[in-house]
Scaffold this active site. Structure first.
Site, PDB file in Angstrom:
ATOM      1  N   TYR A 122       0.726  -1.271  -0.057  1.00  0.00           N
ATOM      2  CA  TYR A 122      -0.107  -0.088  -0.062  1.00  0.00           C
ATOM      3  C   TYR A 122       0.864   1.105   0.117  1.00  0.00           C
ATOM      4  O   TYR A 122       2.227   1.203   0.372  1.00  0.00           O
ATOM      5  CB  TYR A 122      -0.934   0.254   1.476  1.00  0.00           C
ATOM      6  N   HIS A 127      -4.714   4.873  13.544  1.00  0.00           N
ATOM      7  CA  HIS A 127      -4.936   5.918  12.620  1.00  0.00           C
ATOM      8  C   HIS A 127      -6.511   5.999  12.107  1.00  0.00           C
ATOM      9  O   HIS A 127      -7.082   5.128  12.040  1.00  0.00           O
ATOM     10  CB  HIS A 127      -4.167   5.886  11.476  1.00  0.00           C
ATOM     11  N   CYS A 181      -2.382  -2.253  11.531  1.00  0.00           N
ATOM     12  CA  CYS A 181      -2.701  -1.160  12.267  1.00  0.00           C
ATOM     13  C   CYS A 181      -4.212  -1.459  12.591  1.00  0.00           C
ATOM     14  O   CYS A 181      -4.854  -2.126  12.318  1.00  0.00           O
ATOM     15  CB  CYS A 181      -2.540   0.261  11.282  1.00  0.00           C
TER      16      CYS A 181
END
Length: 311
Positions: A213, A232, A251
């Site tokens: 990504y 995030h 994440c």
């Protein structure tokens, strides 16, 4: 000639680094005045002529540099002072700071003057391996521990519960790591906050174009590990994934919008968080984060922590 002698004034100036010294400190070099007040101090690197920033204390009794001096560098310092009757004195010295070979430096976390969360460990990162662990340096760091905030992420339910001061504040839907790239378990500490940042999978080991990504504008990013785990904002995933399925490369994502504006959960949590706050991840199929992967020493047992002591 010592300052003040032969000029009739009562003021004396003392430079901590002796004239001609070759092992002067890079962090505690300064100037003091007695019997009067400092009026001017100038410290310059002998080779480049660059002046080192510094400040005279409000009462005029001392001066110190605002930055740490460079190692193995020759400096020239000139100091001037005046006594109560207006008589002046001056002192100067040329000295060389201690070399890299004969010294070490330690960067302290948290930084001086900051307010941090309850999970922030007090740590020192040395610039070289320390063979004699009972070597000594002196440094004073002052920081404030803010309110307690611990956020628990449950990968089974894809939710995060925020607890502040021991009381639940909010439970929010998240999207954690996928089954292929699960999120670390364990107690992680927010070590960095970025309102917007680029995230490129190739920098953290995702080399296959089909599995990588590159997002140039990730909003409200808070680092949880050195290896690249963040909590995030996420504006690119469909709203249906939050609270239902893990879709990330490890994440933890909160619903957000491109550019980070508006009233979103990503912005809310970013604004509510301090560096040093704890994020606890549980029920992930991944292993527990290593203690040295970020500020995550809370995952060490007390006996393991003691085993690393020099004494």
């Amino acid at each position: 000639m010592p300052a003040g002698k032969g000029d009739g004034s009562g003021v004396r100036i003392t430079v901590s680094a002796k004239d001609g010294a070759t092992d002067a400190s890079i962090s505690s070099t300064g100037v003091r005045a007695s019997g009067g007040t400092l009026t001017e101090v100038k410290l310059t690197a002998a080779k480049s002529g660059k002046e080192v920033a510094g400040a005279i204390a409000p009462d005029g009794s001392s001066w110190k540099p605002s930055v740490r001096l460079e190692r193995g560098t020759t400096y020239r310092i000139v100091a001037k002072a005046r006594d109560a009757e207006g008589r002046s004195a001056a002192e100067q010295a040329t000295f060389t700071t201690v070399s890299s070979k004969n010294s070490f430096m330690g960067d302290v976390t948290p930084e001086d003057g900051t307010t941090v969360g309850v999970g922030m460990p007090v740590s020192v990162q040395f610039d070289k391996a320390i063979t004699d662990k009972k070597g000594v340096q002196s440094r004073t760091v002052t920081f404030t521990v803010g309110r307690s905030q611990v956020s628990t992420v449950d990968m089974n339910t894809q939710t995060m519960t925020v607890v502040r001061g021991g009381k639940p504040v909010k439970s929010v839907p998240i999207s954690g790591g996928s089954s292929r790239n699960p999120t670390y378990n364990g107690q992680m500490v927010i070590s960095e906050k970025l309102r917007e940042t680029r995230m490129d999978g190739s920098t953290v080991g995702f080399q296959n174009p089909g599995d990588s990504y590159d997002i140039p504008d990730v909003p409200h990013a808070m680092r949880l590990s050195t290896s690249g785990t963040f909590l995030h904002g996420n504006y690119w995933s469909d709203a249906s994934v939050f609270g239902r399925s893990g879709t990330s490369h490890g994440c933890i994502g909160l619903r957000d919008v491109k550019g980070g504006g508006g009233d979103t959960l990503g912005k809310w949590f970013f604004d509510q968080s301090l560096i040093g706050d704890v994020v606890l991840v549980k029920n992930s199929p991944e292993r527990t984060v290593k203690p040295d992967n970020g500020l995550n020493g809370w995952n060490l047992s007390w006996s393991e922590w003691q085993a690393g002591s020099a004494v």
